[in-house]
Design a protein around this motif. Structure first.
Motif, mmCIF file in Angstrom:
data_model
loop_
_atom_site.group_PDB
_atom_site.id
_atom_site.type_symbol
_atom_site.label_atom_id
_atom_site.label_comp_id
_atom_site.label_asym_id
_atom_site.label_seq_id
_atom_site.Cartn_x
_atom_site.Cartn_y
_atom_site.Cartn_z
ATOM 1 N N ILE A 171 56.233 55.260 55.746
ATOM 2 C CA ILE A 171 57.684 55.288 55.944
ATOM 3 C C ILE A 171 58.411 54.141 55.250
ATOM 4 C CG2 ILE A 171 59.514 55.116 57.683
ATOM 5 C CD1 ILE A 171 58.118 57.816 57.653
ATOM 6 N N VAL A 172 57.932 52.919 55.450
ATOM 7 C CA VAL A 172 58.682 51.728 55.045
ATOM 8 C C VAL A 172 58.879 51.603 53.527
ATOM 9 C CG1 VAL A 172 58.732 49.205 55.108
ATOM 10 C CG2 VAL A 172 58.092 50.488 57.155
ATOM 11 N N PRO A 173 57.848 51.851 52.683
ATOM 12 C CA PRO A 173 58.062 51.643 51.239
ATOM 13 C C PRO A 173 59.191 52.473 50.643
ATOM 14 C CG PRO A 173 55.714 51.807 51.718
ATOM 15 C CD PRO A 173 56.438 52.175 52.980
ATOM 16 N N THR A 174 59.300 53.746 51.053
ATOM 17 C CA THR A 174 60.344 54.609 50.484
ATOM 18 C C THR A 174 61.736 54.127 50.850
ATOM 19 O OG1 THR A 174 58.897 56.549 50.519
ATOM 20 C CG2 THR A 174 61.258 56.962 50.384
ATOM 21 N N VAL A 175 61.967 53.855 52.155
ATOM 22 C CA VAL A 175 63.311 53.434 52.566
ATOM 23 C C VAL A 175 63.643 52.054 51.992
ATOM 24 C CG1 VAL A 175 63.341 54.860 54.643
ATOM 25 C CG2 VAL A 175 62.473 52.520 54.795
ATOM 26 N N SER A 176 62.623 51.209 51.806
ATOM 27 C CA SER A 176 62.870 49.883 51.241
ATOM 28 C C SER A 176 63.336 49.971 49.792
ATOM 29 C CB SER A 176 61.599 49.028 51.326
ATOM 30 O OG SER A 176 61.232 48.799 52.661
ATOM 31 N N LEU A 177 62.689 50.824 49.003
ATOM 32 C CA LEU A 177 63.097 50.992 47.607
ATOM 33 C C LEU A 177 64.501 51.582 47.506
ATOM 34 C CD1 LEU A 177 59.885 52.249 45.759
ATOM 35 C CD2 LEU A 177 61.187 50.175 45.274
ATOM 36 N N LEU A 178 64.804 52.549 48.359
ATOM 37 C CA LEU A 178 66.144 53.153 48.348
ATOM 38 C C LEU A 178 67.203 52.118 48.704
ATOM 39 C CD1 LEU A 178 65.513 56.633 50.030
ATOM 40 C CD2 LEU A 178 65.982 56.180 47.617
ATOM 41 N N TYR A 179 66.913 51.271 49.703
ATOM 42 C CA TYR A 179 67.897 50.266 50.098
ATOM 43 C C TYR A 179 68.037 49.174 49.043
ATOM 44 C CZ TYR A 179 70.745 47.310 53.058
ATOM 45 O OH TYR A 179 71.794 46.564 53.562
ATOM 46 N N LEU A 180 66.948 48.876 48.335
ATOM 47 C CA LEU A 180 67.014 47.905 47.240
ATOM 48 C C LEU A 180 68.066 48.332 46.225
ATOM 49 C CD1 LEU A 180 65.909 45.502 45.522
ATOM 50 C CD2 LEU A 180 64.244 47.117 44.571
ATOM 51 N N PHE A 181 68.002 49.598 45.806
ATOM 52 C CA PHE A 181 68.945 50.054 44.791
ATOM 53 C C PHE A 181 70.314 50.384 45.385
ATOM 54 C CE2 PHE A 181 65.261 50.043 42.151
ATOM 55 C CZ PHE A 181 65.782 49.753 40.907
ATOM 56 N N CYS A 182 70.362 50.640 46.690
ATOM 57 C CA CYS A 182 71.652 50.757 47.370
ATOM 58 C C CYS A 182 72.416 49.441 47.233
ATOM 59 C CB CYS A 182 71.431 51.084 48.850
ATOM 60 S SG CYS A 182 72.908 50.960 49.886
ATOM 61 N N PHE A 183 71.732 48.331 47.494
ATOM 62 C CA PHE A 183 72.396 47.033 47.432
ATOM 63 C C PHE A 183 72.676 46.621 45.993
ATOM 64 C CE2 PHE A 183 73.380 42.688 48.608
ATOM 65 C CZ PHE A 183 73.876 42.830 49.893
ATOM 66 N N ILE A 184 71.752 46.958 45.087
ATOM 67 C CA ILE A 184 71.985 46.653 43.669
ATOM 68 C C ILE A 184 73.214 47.401 43.168
ATOM 69 C CG2 ILE A 184 71.101 47.110 41.340
ATOM 70 C CD1 ILE A 184 68.341 46.320 42.339
ATOM 71 N N ASP A 185 73.339 48.687 43.516
ATOM 72 C CA ASP A 185 74.476 49.486 43.058
ATOM 73 C C ASP A 185 75.793 49.003 43.657
ATOM 74 O OD1 ASP A 185 72.784 51.015 41.550
ATOM 75 O OD2 ASP A 185 72.687 52.691 42.945
ATOM 76 N N ARG A 186 75.707 48.324 44.802
ATOM 77 C CA ARG A 186 76.906 47.772 45.430
ATOM 78 C C ARG A 186 77.285 46.434 44.799
ATOM 79 N NH1 ARG A 186 76.313 46.318 51.689
ATOM 80 N NH2 ARG A 186 75.402 48.393 51.534
ATOM 81 N N ALA A 187 76.280 45.580 44.558
ATOM 82 C CA ALA A 187 76.543 44.191 44.165
ATOM 83 C C ALA A 187 76.516 43.959 42.661
ATOM 84 C CB ALA A 187 75.536 43.265 44.846
ATOM 85 N N ASN A 188 76.103 44.980 41.871
ATOM 86 C CA ASN A 188 76.009 44.750 40.419
ATOM 87 C C ASN A 188 77.366 44.502 39.766
ATOM 88 O OD1 ASN A 188 76.991 47.369 40.523
ATOM 89 N ND2 ASN A 188 75.154 48.319 39.640
ATOM 90 N N VAL A 207 65.237 43.069 53.775
ATOM 91 C CA VAL A 207 64.884 42.011 52.831
ATOM 92 C C VAL A 207 65.230 42.422 51.400
ATOM 93 C CG1 VAL A 207 62.502 42.784 52.382
ATOM 94 C CG2 VAL A 207 63.052 40.361 52.230
ATOM 95 N N MET A 208 65.411 43.719 51.197
ATOM 96 C CA MET A 208 65.796 44.191 49.875
ATOM 97 C C MET A 208 67.201 43.725 49.480
ATOM 98 S SD MET A 208 63.208 45.600 48.680
ATOM 99 C CE MET A 208 61.596 45.926 49.368
ATOM 100 N N ALA A 209 68.026 43.323 50.474
ATOM 101 C CA ALA A 209 69.362 42.812 50.137
ATOM 102 C C ALA A 209 69.267 41.502 49.357
ATOM 103 C CB ALA A 209 70.205 42.647 51.403
ATOM 104 N N PRO A 210 68.554 40.464 49.881
ATOM 105 C CA PRO A 210 68.408 39.268 49.045
ATOM 106 C C PRO A 210 67.553 39.512 47.806
ATOM 107 C CG PRO A 210 67.141 39.054 51.087
ATOM 108 C CD PRO A 210 68.026 40.251 51.242
ATOM 109 N N LEU A 211 66.541 40.380 47.913
ATOM 110 C CA LEU A 211 65.745 40.685 46.724
ATOM 111 C C LEU A 211 66.587 41.400 45.679
ATOM 112 C CD1 LEU A 211 62.253 41.777 48.115
ATOM 113 C CD2 LEU A 211 62.889 39.627 47.010
ATOM 114 N N ALA A 212 67.562 42.205 46.143
ATOM 115 C CA ALA A 212 68.469 42.860 45.203
ATOM 116 C C ALA A 212 69.300 41.823 44.463
ATOM 117 C CB ALA A 212 69.392 43.837 45.948
ATOM 118 N N GLY A 213 69.682 40.739 45.178
ATOM 119 C CA GLY A 213 70.398 39.664 44.512
ATOM 120 C C GLY A 213 69.552 39.014 43.437
ATOM 121 N N ALA A 214 68.249 38.826 43.766
ATOM 122 C CA ALA A 214 67.336 38.226 42.791
ATOM 123 C C ALA A 214 66.991 39.211 41.685
ATOM 124 C CB ALA A 214 66.059 37.768 43.506
ATOM 125 N N PHE A 215 66.522 40.396 42.084
ATOM 126 C CA PHE A 215 66.096 41.392 41.107
ATOM 127 C C PHE A 215 67.286 41.905 40.294
ATOM 128 C CE2 PHE A 215 64.949 45.903 40.141
ATOM 129 C CZ PHE A 215 63.938 45.628 39.222
#
Length: 520
Positions: free
Chosen positions: A69-86, A200-208
């Motif tokens: 369960i966790v890997p899929t939702v984590s990747l989706l949220y990573l790019f959710c935050f990237i698409d918001r903060a880019n 955690v994908m929110a701060p990682l999105a800032g880094a990545f």
């Protein structure tokens, strides 16, 4: 003598040592099966669990759920935050100049996103429950991926604002939707840590996001697109690809998980049910009383206000970290400035996982609010008291260490302090809706005339973190005091008053049930 591999195989497929043990396991499986069935409660009327589970079986099941369960939702949220903060990365690459934005136009474009985000927050999570997270989450992910691609083709403030409004509408359901989805699978104590694994994908999105943006900007072009337009297009395409894959990888709920055995399905359902007083079904029907219980729980409202204050900092960092770094290192290249935004987010990501992990182990959440807030306070005091570049850059590390863990802790807090599935969905949505009011405030926290030291923005964030610290202490004392008040009541008399109520009326009491206790 058996090899290590043979021992592992024997441990995983162990034959019962005796007929007595075999009978005991059969009884346990049957008890879990009965507890998992609709119409059967997994607690007595005092709120005590009727079923006691094998810890090894739970551990194996929990790991299996974690991996599926966790890997899929984590990747989706990573790019959710990237698409918001880019948009913050795009600003450094000429977004404002090319769209002829002046004065507060950039802040206005940011604000539009939060207006739709706030409007659609609760309706979106109700839709998630009604449609099912396995379909809903991939669909909204595809929607905001398409919106990111469309941002690459805007040419003025009006088209940019329109796309950002749609982006907010689709992203509104993402954070509360995933939190609600995970609450279908995990116990109260386990939830904060699992929430942290995607938050955690929110701060990682800032880094990545900073790394990805700097890499994209090194390209000469992407199709007919150049500079900041490439950032939106490429990141949006990646999001759409992940969304399409997630239609096949997300399982809606334990009962429909093809990768679980029937015994594992029963265990998954029964163990969640065993923490919910008077509950006879894990996935109840949506009804107004339970929605209102979720929204207007004292813990939901107070925790949501904490999250509002925290989000002023978190979203402010997402949108303005590149700008702040530019004021610290004004002579560096754009790519260098992008890369300097990465290290604070890495440190923030570590604490985003560490504090919820400790929360899981101690089954406490509120105390970690109290621990985290002073870190943010110290960081903004450093910003306000010094103009030295290294001091200010160091402050961003300290702020990130305290700020990012609140996303997991606040959502876990409100989820732990209601009973029904509907109330949980409403409570999480309310918490995230309040949080994004904080996000809206953050878009006006760092204003052009306030640069380069941003005394107003830094002062505002010091005030919000200080308020979080005080409010968290008050909330902890209130929950403890109210639990003591409930303990003093005569339980037999209280329960006798419920005898004439229907099962639905008893369930609709939710946190007002006399056997319920707050979980700080």
């Amino acid at each position: 003598m058996a090899t290590a591999n043979e021992k592992q195989i024997n441990a995983e497929h162990r034959v019962p040592d005796s007929p007595i043990e075999e009978k005991s396991n059969a009884i346990h499986d049957e008890t879990a099966h009965v507890a998992a069935e609709r119409g059967h409660a997994a607690t007595d009327e005092y709120g005590n669990a009727l079923v006691h589970f094998d810890q090894d079986a739970e551990r194996r099941l929990r790991l299996k759920i974690d991996l599926y369960i966790v890997p899929t939702v984590s990747l989706l949220y990573l790019f959710c935050f990237i698409d918001r903060a880019n948009i913050g990365n795009a600003k450094l690459a000429g977004f404002e100049k090319d769209l002829h934005l002046a004065g507060y136009d950039y802040n206005r474009v940011l604000s539009v996103f939060y207006i739709s985000y706030i409007i659609f927050e609760i309706p979106s999570n109700m839709a998630c429950k009604w449609i099912g997270p396995g379909w809903f989450i991939p669909t909204i992910s595809l929607g905001f991926g398409i919106c990111s691609i469309c941002t690459a083709f805007v040419h003025n403030i009006h088209s940019a604002s329109g796309v950002r409004f749609l982006l907010g509408m689709f992203e509104a359901g993402m954070m509360p939707g995933i939190a609600y989805y995970l609450s279908r699978w995990y116990r109260r104590s386990e939830l904060a840590f699992r929430l942290s694994l995607y938050i955690v994908m929110a701060p990682l999105a800032g880094a990545f996001g900073g790394l990805l943006a700097s890499g994209i900007l090194k390209l000469h072009n992407f199709g007919g697109l150049h500079t900041w337009r490439m950032i939106f297009a490429i990141e949006g395409i990646i999001t759409c690809g992940l969304s399409l894959i997630s239609y096949f990888t997300l399982t809606d709920r334990p009962a429909t998980a093809r990768w679980l055995t029937q015994a594992e399905k029963d265990l998954a359902i029964a163990r969640v049910k065993s923490e919910r007083v008077a509950t006879t079904e894990v996935l109840d029907r949506i009804d107004k009383p339970k929605i209102l219980r979720g929204i207007f729980s004292p813990v939901t409202i107070s925790t949501a206000f904490v999250f509002l204050l925290n989000n002023v900092t978190v979203q402010g960092l997402a949108f303005f970290a590149p700008t702040i770094v530019k004021t610290i290192y004004p002579k560096n290249s754009v790519v260098s400035q992008q890369l300097h935004t990465v290290p604070p987010y890495i440190v923030g990501a570590f604490f985003t996982v560490l504090l919820p992990f400790l929360s899981w182990r101690f089954d406490k959440r509120n105390i970690f609010f109290i621990i985290s807030a002073p870190l943010v306070m110290i960081g903004y005091i450093m910003f306000l008291s010094s103009t030295e570049p290294m001091v200010r850059y160091g402050a961003t590390f300290i702020i990130a260490s305290g700020a990012f863990s609140f996303g997991a802790l606040c959502n876990a807090q409100v989820a732990a302090n209601v009973v029904s599935d509907t109330a949980r969905s409403a409570a999480i949505a309310t918490n995230v809706m309040f949080g994004n009011v904080g996000g809206l405030i953050s878009t006006w926290s760092f204003l052009p005339f306030d640069g380069p030291n941003y005394h107003i923005g830094n002062g505002l964030n010091l005030a919000t973190s200080s308020t979080i610290f005080l409010l968290s202490i008050i909330l902890l004392f209130w929950m403890t005091k109210d639990n003591k008040r409930r303990e003093k009541k005569n339980m037999e008399t209280e329960l006798e008053g419920l005898r004439g109520l229907s099962q639905k009326q008893i369930q609709d009491l939710d946190w007002r049930h006399p056997a319920f206790r707050w979980k700080p």
